[in-house]
Design a protein around this motif. Sequence first.
Motif, short mmCIF file in Angstrom:
data_model
loop_
_atom_site.label_atom_id
_atom_site.label_comp_id
_atom_site.label_asym_id
_atom_site.label_seq_id
_atom_site.Cartn_x
_atom_site.Cartn_y
_atom_site.Cartn_z
N ASP A 152 6.42 -6.43 12.33
CA ASP A 152 5.48 -6.96 11.53
C ASP A 152 4.83 -6.11 10.69
N LEU A 155 7.33 -5.25 7.84
CA LEU A 155 7.13 -6.50 6.82
C LEU A 155 5.90 -6.57 6.23
N ALA A 156 4.62 -6.24 6.66
CA ALA A 156 3.33 -6.08 5.95
C ALA A 156 3.58 -5.18 4.97
N MET A 158 6.28 -4.06 3.38
CA MET A 158 7.28 -4.48 2.65
C MET A 158 6.82 -5.59 1.64
N THR A 159 6.10 -6.60 1.93
CA THR A 159 5.68 -7.63 1.50
C THR A 159 4.33 -7.31 0.57
N ALA A 160 3.67 -6.33 0.87
CA ALA A 160 2.59 -5.66 -0.14
C ALA A 160 3.18 -4.91 -1.19
N ARG A 162 6.22 -5.81 -2.33
CA ARG A 162 6.79 -6.74 -3.19
C ARG A 162 5.38 -7.49 -4.09
N ASP A 163 4.31 -7.65 -3.30
CA ASP A 163 3.10 -8.20 -4.15
C ASP A 163 2.72 -7.29 -5.32
N ALA A 169 12.53 -8.23 -4.01
CA ALA A 169 13.01 -9.08 -2.97
C ALA A 169 13.21 -8.08 -1.68
N ILE A 170 12.99 -8.82 -0.53
CA ILE A 170 13.15 -8.17 0.65
C ILE A 170 14.46 -8.41 1.51
N ALA A 186 8.91 -14.35 5.82
CA ALA A 186 8.55 -13.12 4.85
C ALA A 186 9.37 -13.60 3.43
N GLY A 187 10.50 -14.48 3.41
CA GLY A 187 11.37 -14.42 2.54
C GLY A 187 12.48 -13.57 2.27
#
Length: 308
Positions: A152, A155-156, A158-160, A162-163, A169-170, A186-187
């Motif tokens: 988690d 992924l936090a 990685m998504t940050a 991405r944002d 993409a991940i 998370a996509g």
Amino acid sequence: MTPEATSDSVPRPGGTGPLAGRTVSRIGYGAMQLERLHDRRDDAVALLRHAVERGVDHVDTAEFYGSGFVNEVIREALRPEDDVLVVTKVGADSNPGGRVRLRLAQRPEELRASVEDNLRSLGVERLDVVNLRRLDTGPGLRPEGDQVVDLDDQLATMTALRDEGKIGAIGLSSVTLDTLRRALPAGIVCVQNAYSLVARDDELLLELCAAEGVAWVPFFPLGGAFPGLPKVTDDPTVQDVAAALGATPSQVGLAWLLHHAPNVLLIPGTADAAHLEENIAVGDIALDATTLGALDAVTSRSYDVPIG
């Protein structure tokens, strides 16, 4: 298998498949082997240009390949009009002079630093796809000490990224079925695990990817990357099929992967132009039901062999 053409009518090797919202050639190019051409940079650039000219539009790389050399070659060789999707990875850094050539870099701040390194060496403002290499399964190193990081938390980060627009993409790499299930919200767009005809431990993981529309991109697609691991080319059935088809055992092993599941994308690597042509030709190999049955019956052996 009928290859689909690119906009300039060059056939895409192996046909096409989806990746990160794009349509790409099912036979891509794994760029790691370009580091073998470290002292022949012009040859490395020319080889990658040749792959693109042959319809390859999906390239896999990492900053730790040749300590940045491979990314620099990609930066020099690729042009915006090529419209090539470049996938890179984080979770490890190069370790020049070490007994093992990689050191793990699993902590959130290390993941972010690796993304920045890839952005610099590739000369781009956004990375198309970044694979988080977890190293929970398959052959290779295993996280220890402060390198054991909760999914988690990773992924936090990685998504940050991405944002923030630094990642398009991940993807995931070297993960278990449970890890993929946890990460799907998370996509996730692709999974890279060690997988081949002779090492199919991750069949359920592949099936979940197919059901969720996630690309399955096997590394070590012919096995045998480390001593003691099974090799596709050593299998008698593969050798018999190759002889009957007038192909090489390596080509048969790769062709089986393309036929095995529609979400498979291949990234075979090479530093040799003739070998590149052999890999591209895999997309034209037809395997009938009888041949596929014989190959499906090949014994699968475990890939879960740590090293280092």
